[in-house]
Design an enzyme around this catalytic site. Structure first.
Site, PDB file in Angstrom:
ATOM      1  N   THR A  18       0.674  -1.245   0.007  1.00 30.32           N
ATOM      2  CA  THR A  18      -0.076   0.040  -0.067  1.00 30.32           C
ATOM      3  C   THR A  18       0.753   1.227   0.088  1.00 30.32           C
ATOM      4  O   THR A  18       0.576   2.116  -0.704  1.00 30.32           O
ATOM      5  CB  THR A  18      -0.869  -0.022   1.219  1.00 30.32           C
ATOM      6  OG1 THR A  18      -1.562  -1.233   1.262  1.00 30.32           O
ATOM      7  CG2 THR A  18      -1.708   1.103   1.206  1.00 30.32           C
ATOM      8  N   ALA A  38      11.953  20.629  -3.958  1.00 34.78           N
ATOM      9  CA  ALA A  38      13.380  19.820  -4.158  1.00 34.78           C
ATOM     10  C   ALA A  38      14.497  20.424  -4.596  1.00 34.78           C
ATOM     11  O   ALA A  38      15.659  20.232  -4.288  1.00 34.78           O
ATOM     12  CB  ALA A  38      13.029  18.355  -4.273  1.00 34.78           C
ATOM     13  N   ARG A  50       7.917  -8.881  -3.348  1.00 33.50           N
ATOM     14  CA  ARG A  50       7.713 -10.252  -3.503  1.00 33.50           C
ATOM     15  C   ARG A  50       7.150 -10.903  -4.784  1.00 33.50           C
ATOM     16  O   ARG A  50       7.678 -11.948  -5.298  1.00 33.50           O
ATOM     17  CB  ARG A  50       6.984 -10.881  -2.390  1.00 33.50           C
ATOM     18  CG  ARG A  50       7.851 -11.046  -1.209  1.00 33.50           C
ATOM     19  CD  ARG A  50       6.854 -11.736  -0.079  1.00 33.50           C
ATOM     20  NE  ARG A  50       5.723 -11.383   0.261  1.00 33.50           N
ATOM     21  CZ  ARG A  50       5.530 -10.536   1.443  1.00 33.50           C
ATOM     22  NH1 ARG A  50       6.549 -10.364   2.287  1.00 33.50           N
ATOM     23  NH2 ARG A  50       4.435  -9.986   1.653  1.00 33.50           N
ATOM     24  N   GLU A 134      10.712   9.543   8.684  1.00 37.12           N
ATOM     25  CA  GLU A 134       9.551  10.160   9.362  1.00 37.12           C
ATOM     26  C   GLU A 134       8.511   9.553   9.292  1.00 37.12           C
ATOM     27  O   GLU A 134       7.493   9.357  10.133  1.00 37.12           O
ATOM     28  CB  GLU A 134       9.413  11.563   8.350  1.00 37.12           C
ATOM     29  CG  GLU A 134       8.208  12.404   8.725  1.00 37.12           C
ATOM     30  CD  GLU A 134       8.323  13.156  10.266  1.00 37.12           C
ATOM     31  OE1 GLU A 134       7.838  12.823  11.100  1.00 37.12           O
ATOM     32  OE2 GLU A 134       9.194  13.828  10.133  1.00 37.12           O
ATOM     33  N   GLY A 192     -10.227  -3.736   7.563  1.00 40.52           N
ATOM     34  CA  GLY A 192      -8.864  -3.432   7.321  1.00 40.52           C
ATOM     35  C   GLY A 192      -8.222  -2.424   8.395  1.00 40.52           C
ATOM     36  O   GLY A 192      -6.835  -2.179   8.072  1.00 40.52           O
ATOM     37  N   LYS A 210       7.499   2.633  18.415  1.00 47.24           N
ATOM     38  CA  LYS A 210       7.647   4.183  18.250  1.00 47.24           C
ATOM     39  C   LYS A 210       7.831   5.071  19.193  1.00 47.24           C
ATOM     40  O   LYS A 210       8.624   5.951  19.159  1.00 47.24           O
ATOM     41  CB  LYS A 210       5.975   4.564  17.649  1.00 47.24           C
ATOM     42  CG  LYS A 210       5.610   3.926  16.346  1.00 47.24           C
ATOM     43  CD  LYS A 210       4.202   3.907  16.103  1.00 47.24           C
ATOM     44  CE  LYS A 210       3.774   3.050  14.795  1.00 47.24           C
ATOM     45  NZ  LYS A 210       2.295   3.156  14.668  1.00 47.24           N
TER      46      LYS A 210
END
Length: 432
Positions: A18, A38, A50, A134, A192, A210
């Protein structure tokens, strides 16, 4: 790699789930804006995953496909982005190979950073290349950048957060709809929001990964995941949430980290959060982090903690920084300057507690519990007894006055094995 220029920043991308597909979509959709911000284009040139045949909704034909994940570090690229996951295995091998090859590395892998962040930071600094993450904490919320850069002038005393969207979704739905944990977990899996095996989320491990990263950034300490006290939410009942609401609290899985004279304290546990605290109003799959600095005061970072768009946008924000030549040490100060703070003894902490017991419906049970509290030096602020549950047990909830946590632990130890208890007691801390 330093500095900007017209030459494109070339990217290799490991993992096309995802978030990986989302990174490609962000770079495609906002191509011109990203190049302007940038100072040069950012282009994916090589990928690996995979399954080569799976339709991911993006055109992969324009990229070189490399079957062996670790070989991605050898591609003609400036930066490797790792979105494979897992604390070890292919992700760690790729990280080590990339940094050894003198290339920048961007990852969303909080487990790998919590376990191996110090080693990888040392390798990145030795090679003079950026290591950015991040997306590893709180999805699209720029909390890493906020702590590492925005709050850099401050000494931070404490960082507190709701760091797992799955748990917060379950708890806030239990609260809103007065439903029990197992029922809401099944719905979260169907939608989900929760994995087929949700253990990492609901047992607090994901949030602990975290928290270890946030603590290191906040306090200038070495990442110390092995010193995080970890608890989850699977034993919380709808009755606990209702009781908390009646007392003026909401139940949330909260990570707390503090640095003090006695070492580093880190804990992820279910807490009763006062309704006037910012974290009490965080609902659904949202994440939030509260940091307290000595000059800036209280900072609140809040937003989507997961999902394709938010997480991919955090990855691309790191790539923009690298394209501009903005690196800096991964954990806000050089790895050699990070302190080994030692582990603070949680039993010395003072606070209030919520204790819930399932007990047999018979005379003398409340007296037994009260005696155990008294003998351990726990002062009871309130004691509430509710009607029988489906199995005939009675629920007893106690809120304590402020006192040392060791006393609560001793009281629960005195009650261990009591014939009056029909289940394990639940201990939730009240967020001070």
């Amino acid at each position: 790699m330093g500095g900007t220029g017209s030459r494109a920043l070339r990217i290799a991308l490991a993992g096309l789930g995802t978030v990986g597909a989302g990174v490609i979509r962000v770079l495609d959709t906002n191509r011109e804006l990203i190049a302007r911000r940038a100072g040069r284009p950012i282009e994916v040139v090589a990928v690996t995953a995979r399954d080569r045949t799976k339709d991911r909704g993006v055109d992969l034909g324009r990229f070189a496909w490399i079957d062996d994940t670790t070989r991605l570090a050898e591609a003609e690229v400036d930066v490797v982005v790792e979105l494979v996951g897992g604390s070890d295995g292919p992700a760690l091998a790729l990280a080590r190979a990339t940094l050894a090859a003198g290339k920048g590395f961007v990852t969303a892998n909080k487990a790998m950073l919590a376990h191996h962040g110090l080693e990888l930071a040392e390798a990145a600094e030795a090679a003079g290349v950026p290591l950015k993450f991040e997306a590893a904490v709180a999805g699209g919320i720029p909390v890493i950048k906020g702590l590492r850069e925005g709050a850099a002038a401050n000494e931070l005393a404490r960082v507190t957060g709701i760091l797992n969207g799955t748990c917060n979704f379950i708890l806030s739905k239990m609260e809103a709809e007065k439903r029990d944990f197992a029922d809401v977990l099944a719905e979260a899996q169907a939608l989900g929001f929760a994995e087929a095996d949700p253990s990492f989320d609901i047992d607090g491990v994901d949030a602990a990964h975290k928290l270890a990263i946030l603590a290191s950034l906040s306090f200038g300490t070495k990442p110390a995941f092995d010193r995080v006290g970890i608890g989850g939410i699977r034993h919380i009942l709808a009755a606990d949430i209702a009781e908390a609401a009646a007392l003026g609290y909401r139940v949330r899985l909260v990570g707390v980290a503090e640095a003090g004279a006695h070492g580093l304290f880190q804990r992820v546990h279910a807490h009763l959060v006062p309704q006037d605290h910012p974290l009490a109003h965080v609902t659904g799959a949202t994440n939030a982090v509260v940091a307290e600095g000595n000059f800036v005061g209280r900072l609140l970072f809040q937003g989507p903690g997961a999902g394709e768009g938010p997480t991919a946008s955090a990855v691309v924000a790191d790539l923009i920084d690298i394209a501009r030549g903005e690196a800096g040490p991964p954990f806000a100060m050089p790895a050699a300057a990070l302190a080994d703070a030692g582990e603070a003894d949680g039993s010395d902490r003072r606070g209030r507690a919520y204790l819930r017991f399932a007990v047999a419906d018979r005379v003398g049970v409340l007296a037994e519990i009260a005696a155990a509290m008294r003998d351990a030096g726990v002062s009871i602020e309130s004691l509430i007894q509710r009607g029988a549950t489906a199995d005939g047990s009675v629920l007893v909830a106690i809120v304590t006055h402020e006192g040392p946590e060791r006393c609560v632990a001793q009281a629960l130890e005195r009650l261990r094995g009591s014939q009056s208890l029909t289940g394990e007691p639940l201990w939730m801390h009240i967020l001070g």
